[in-house]
Design a protein around this motif. Sequence first.
Motif, PDB file in Angstrom:
ATOM      1  N   PHE A 143     -12.972  -4.860   5.870  1.00 60.81           N
ATOM      2  CA  PHE A 143     -11.727  -3.707   6.402  1.00 60.81           C
ATOM      3  C   PHE A 143     -12.214  -2.419   5.695  1.00 60.81           C
ATOM      4  O   PHE A 143     -11.591  -1.410   6.113  1.00 60.81           O
ATOM      5  CB  PHE A 143     -10.514  -4.432   5.942  1.00 60.81           C
ATOM      6  CG  PHE A 143     -10.066  -5.461   6.639  1.00 60.81           C
ATOM      7  CD1 PHE A 143      -9.980  -5.672   7.808  1.00 60.81           C
ATOM      8  CD2 PHE A 143      -9.909  -6.800   5.779  1.00 60.81           C
ATOM      9  CE1 PHE A 143      -9.528  -6.879   8.650  1.00 60.81           C
ATOM     10  CE2 PHE A 143      -9.773  -7.856   6.315  1.00 60.81           C
ATOM     11  CZ  PHE A 143      -9.524  -7.870   7.927  1.00 60.81           C
ATOM     12  N   LYS A 144     -13.107  -2.224   4.757  1.00 65.32           N
ATOM     13  CA  LYS A 144     -13.178  -0.964   3.990  1.00 65.32           C
ATOM     14  C   LYS A 144     -12.242  -0.347   3.381  1.00 65.32           C
ATOM     15  O   LYS A 144     -12.221   0.689   3.271  1.00 65.32           O
ATOM     16  CB  LYS A 144     -13.834  -0.023   5.246  1.00 65.32           C
ATOM     17  CG  LYS A 144     -14.835  -0.275   5.929  1.00 65.32           C
ATOM     18  CD  LYS A 144     -16.235  -0.235   4.953  1.00 65.32           C
ATOM     19  CE  LYS A 144     -17.484  -0.962   5.846  1.00 65.32           C
ATOM     20  NZ  LYS A 144     -18.302  -1.844   4.810  1.00 65.32           N
ATOM     21  N   ILE A 145     -11.187  -1.344   3.053  1.00 68.68           N
ATOM     22  CA  ILE A 145     -10.061  -1.019   2.323  1.00 68.68           C
ATOM     23  C   ILE A 145     -10.117  -1.183   0.857  1.00 68.68           C
ATOM     24  O   ILE A 145     -10.590  -2.452   0.821  1.00 68.68           O
ATOM     25  CB  ILE A 145      -8.640  -1.584   2.735  1.00 68.68           C
ATOM     26  CG1 ILE A 145      -8.554  -1.045   4.132  1.00 68.68           C
ATOM     27  CG2 ILE A 145      -7.517  -1.384   1.833  1.00 68.68           C
ATOM     28  CD1 ILE A 145      -7.298  -1.609   4.939  1.00 68.68           C
ATOM     29  N   HIS A 146      -9.907  -0.601  -0.189  1.00 69.08           N
ATOM     30  CA  HIS A 146      -9.949  -0.889  -1.397  1.00 69.08           C
ATOM     31  C   HIS A 146      -8.751  -1.311  -2.016  1.00 69.08           C
ATOM     32  O   HIS A 146      -7.555  -0.679  -2.331  1.00 69.08           O
ATOM     33  CB  HIS A 146     -10.426   0.436  -2.395  1.00 69.08           C
ATOM     34  CG  HIS A 146     -11.619   1.038  -2.076  1.00 69.08           C
ATOM     35  ND1 HIS A 146     -12.760   0.761  -2.246  1.00 69.08           N
ATOM     36  CD2 HIS A 146     -11.838   2.318  -1.180  1.00 69.08           C
ATOM     37  CE1 HIS A 146     -13.582   1.534  -1.770  1.00 69.08           C
ATOM     38  NE2 HIS A 146     -13.071   2.358  -0.919  1.00 69.08           N
ATOM     39  N   ALA A 172      -6.782  -0.181  -5.044  1.00 77.37           N
ATOM     40  CA  ALA A 172      -5.938   1.012  -5.136  1.00 77.37           C
ATOM     41  C   ALA A 172      -4.668   0.759  -4.615  1.00 77.37           C
ATOM     42  O   ALA A 172      -3.881   1.630  -4.770  1.00 77.37           O
ATOM     43  CB  ALA A 172      -6.784   2.159  -4.407  1.00 77.37           C
ATOM     44  N   SER A 192     -13.895  -7.300  -3.153  1.00 80.27           N
ATOM     45  CA  SER A 192     -15.102  -6.793  -2.556  1.00 80.27           C
ATOM     46  C   SER A 192     -15.340  -7.866  -0.980  1.00 80.27           C
ATOM     47  O   SER A 192     -15.782  -7.044  -0.077  1.00 80.27           O
ATOM     48  CB  SER A 192     -16.489  -7.364  -3.371  1.00 80.27           C
ATOM     49  OG  SER A 192     -16.790  -8.542  -3.091  1.00 80.27           O
ATOM     50  N   PHE A 249     -12.880  -8.705   0.872  1.00 79.28           N
ATOM     51  CA  PHE A 249     -11.780  -7.662   1.546  1.00 79.28           C
ATOM     52  C   PHE A 249     -12.460  -6.457   2.318  1.00 79.28           C
ATOM     53  O   PHE A 249     -12.533  -6.013   3.549  1.00 79.28           O
ATOM     54  CB  PHE A 249     -10.530  -7.554   0.776  1.00 79.28           C
ATOM     55  CG  PHE A 249      -9.398  -7.056   1.803  1.00 79.28           C
ATOM     56  CD1 PHE A 249      -8.600  -7.991   2.424  1.00 79.28           C
ATOM     57  CD2 PHE A 249      -9.215  -5.836   1.971  1.00 79.28           C
ATOM     58  CE1 PHE A 249      -7.668  -7.472   3.228  1.00 79.28           C
ATOM     59  CE2 PHE A 249      -8.096  -5.257   2.859  1.00 79.28           C
ATOM     60  CZ  PHE A 249      -7.467  -6.121   3.450  1.00 79.28           C
ATOM     61  N   HIS A 250     -12.999  -5.794   1.192  1.00 79.90           N
ATOM     62  CA  HIS A 250     -13.628  -4.591   1.479  1.00 79.90           C
ATOM     63  C   HIS A 250     -14.792  -4.556   2.288  1.00 79.90           C
ATOM     64  O   HIS A 250     -15.003  -3.595   3.228  1.00 79.90           O
ATOM     65  CB  HIS A 250     -14.099  -3.828   0.375  1.00 79.90           C
ATOM     66  CG  HIS A 250     -14.598  -2.510   0.514  1.00 79.90           C
ATOM     67  ND1 HIS A 250     -16.114  -2.169   0.557  1.00 79.90           N
ATOM     68  CD2 HIS A 250     -14.218  -1.209   0.504  1.00 79.90           C
ATOM     69  CE1 HIS A 250     -16.204  -0.908   0.739  1.00 79.90           C
ATOM     70  NE2 HIS A 250     -15.216  -0.112   0.740  1.00 79.90           N
ATOM     71  N   ARG A 251     -15.610  -5.536   2.401  1.00 70.86           N
ATOM     72  CA  ARG A 251     -16.747  -6.091   3.426  1.00 70.86           C
ATOM     73  C   ARG A 251     -16.103  -5.848   4.624  1.00 70.86           C
ATOM     74  O   ARG A 251     -16.871  -5.425   5.726  1.00 70.86           O
ATOM     75  CB  ARG A 251     -17.678  -6.991   2.944  1.00 70.86           C
ATOM     76  CG  ARG A 251     -18.715  -7.252   3.286  1.00 70.86           C
ATOM     77  CD  ARG A 251     -19.660  -8.122   2.564  1.00 70.86           C
ATOM     78  NE  ARG A 251     -19.179  -9.603   2.780  1.00 70.86           N
ATOM     79  CZ  ARG A 251     -19.497 -10.173   3.867  1.00 70.86           C
ATOM     80  NH1 ARG A 251     -20.167 -10.182   4.726  1.00 70.86           N
ATOM     81  NH2 ARG A 251     -18.921 -11.595   4.035  1.00 70.86           N
ATOM     82  N   VAL A 283       0.579  -1.341  -0.012  1.00 69.64           N
ATOM     83  CA  VAL A 283      -0.035  -0.035  -0.137  1.00 69.64           C
ATOM     84  C   VAL A 283       0.977   1.224   0.193  1.00 69.64           C
ATOM     85  O   VAL A 283       1.656   1.476   0.883  1.00 69.64           O
ATOM     86  CB  VAL A 283      -0.827  -0.014   1.138  1.00 69.64           C
ATOM     87  CG1 VAL A 283      -1.844   0.915   1.248  1.00 69.64           C
ATOM     88  CG2 VAL A 283      -1.671  -1.221   1.367  1.00 69.64           C
TER      89      VAL A 283
END
Lengths: 339, 359
Positions: free
Chosen positions: B294-297, B300, B288, B290-292, B242
Amino acid sequence: MDETVAEFFKRTILKIPMTEMMTILKAWDFLSEKQLQNVNFRQRKESLVQDLVLLCEKKRASVHDAALLDIVYTQFHRHRKVWDVFQMSKGPGEDIDLFDMEQFKSSFKKILQRALKNVMVSFRDAEENAVWIRIAWGTQYRKPNQYKPVYVVYYSQTPYAFTSSCPLRSNIPLLGQALTVASNHHKIVKMDLRSRYLDSLKAIVFKQYNQTFETYNSTTPLQEKSLELDIHMDSRIIHENRIEKERVQRVTQETFGDYSQPRLEFAQYKLETKFKSDFNGDILAERKEPLRCLIKFSSPHLLEALKSLAPAGIADAPLSPLLTCIPNKGMNYFKIKDK
Amino acid sequence: MDSYESTHQHIASSRLKDYFIGATPLQKRLESVRKQTSFVPTPPRRKIPQCSQLQEDNDPQKVAFLLHKQWTLYSLTPLYKFSYTNLKEYASLLSAFIAAEKQKGLAVEVGEDFNIKVTFSTLLGMKGTQRDPEAFLVQILSKSQLPSENREHKVLWTGWFCCIFGDSLLETVSEDFTCVPLFLANGAETNTAIVGTWFQKTFDCYFSPLAINAFNLSWMAAMWTACKMDQYMAATEFLWSVPCSPQSLDISYAIHPEDAKALWDSVHKTPGEVTQEEVDLFMDCLYSHFHRHFKIHLSATRLVRVSTSVASAHTDGKIKVSLNKSSYVIFPYCYIVFKMYGICIFHIEEAQWNANLRQ
């Protein structure tokens, strides 16, 4: 001096970097100022070590003195170890007793020695009523191994103890028992919290880090900050998403506070949750079992890195509670399942 | 082009004239590559090769030797006047060259006894189609000083050259060239550099490190996840880096191999081939999920490594086939080649791309 003791001294001194040699020897407080002045610190390390070992021999240094020097070295290099946290609790109706450090030490030592016979325990008092304990493990038939010790840091009259990782897993229950009994507690559990930074672990479990949830005080500096940003910008450029940016800043600040975060290098999540698709309803729709994942975050400074994600546009604001709860819960190892 | 020009000085003077008027065979070839592909088209779908398509006449011991080692990838322009009948001669020339490099300044006689030995040998079957040139292996071995141990040579360095499904490239090169656009090296980098220099001088070719971009890493992850195995040895793991300041952050995302396979099977709809849409959907599902939590995209961030029970690949151009010898015995040979296919198919596009870049 016994040959093995001389060897233990030699190896311990060899570990110390030349630049810290004087500081560590002074902190050890075994050799006098005058003796140290007579040592040539400008020679090659091997020769210096030889001189120092000779000096210790002359002063009839024992294996316990060597262990103390090893503790001093470890105190200086505490970030080289990964520290576990143990939490103790009292039984129902148990009152707070008067705590006596000397009694703690002797009772701790007794419990280990009774079980193992050949175990060497050394103590060194530290700041803030803490005691550093070094345990060199042996067995019924084998002498203590000085090169694989475990270090324990206990803050008196608190329910927390920090230990470096134990090479002999089988000794952990015994160590737990010694800690509980000596500190007049009833029960001990290993927390799901681990870090190289002992001071950060302490800040987390003792809630010494500053997490401010008051938005009232923090609005002023925030506005100043956003103004500052604008000075460097071309005045003709209009921030279309200015409101959203400010919201992200505000939410991040509410979550993490203004202060620097305690330092952790990793967090781990074992996910056993069902897959839900956003795009296409039939992906894994039939499957009843959860998706088994292991997520590991690692960074030189994890919480600061997480704090910067939403403002950088990489994460939503607010960030997931799974991540933001780390300092509050005092946990960086999680198992997540569906409700 | 600098290093290319400097090595070119050593080439026979008869060819120098051609060089100055700008019509070396290499340049002609590059010209035709440029005409053919102004930019690299991304294949929207890739066929999963069937056994019948692949060469079965392999040397299992040699192929087993390629497993479990970390290989650094390079792309390579076609070799000028390389001949499979001269492998023995190349071995002695290269061994003399290495000896000379190691004792720079001293004159060295060809054929003199050194502490090292170089071997060239073909790697049968390591190709995609009949038209692909044979792969070949170069090894630097240490010679034991003791006569009793004469037969036991320790391998110091290994490199191999191959071409798998190189059809589009083969069409663009003339007969004087041998097209083995992928070079894989295992061993000390100094040896890779010496061997590389010798090849550049001798065959007028050019090596360049082959980075594997996130796009190709996703492809490999998908194709390797798709492999059905009796026994999975490792999780399907993705490593993302990241780019956040002031602190860097690495995210490792490991999925139980059976679950990763189930997800792939749920996404995969076209039998016999893998499509770009499927690879994208597979990755989007992982994003998706993962995002669900941790709210991390993750989309990106930067994908830097993928590893599976089958193989692993790093963006800096390092790959490793993890299947061990026992699984090699269990699985048919084509299976291994299939893995290699997953590794190699992308390089051809990349090699073309590099050739274009160097214009």
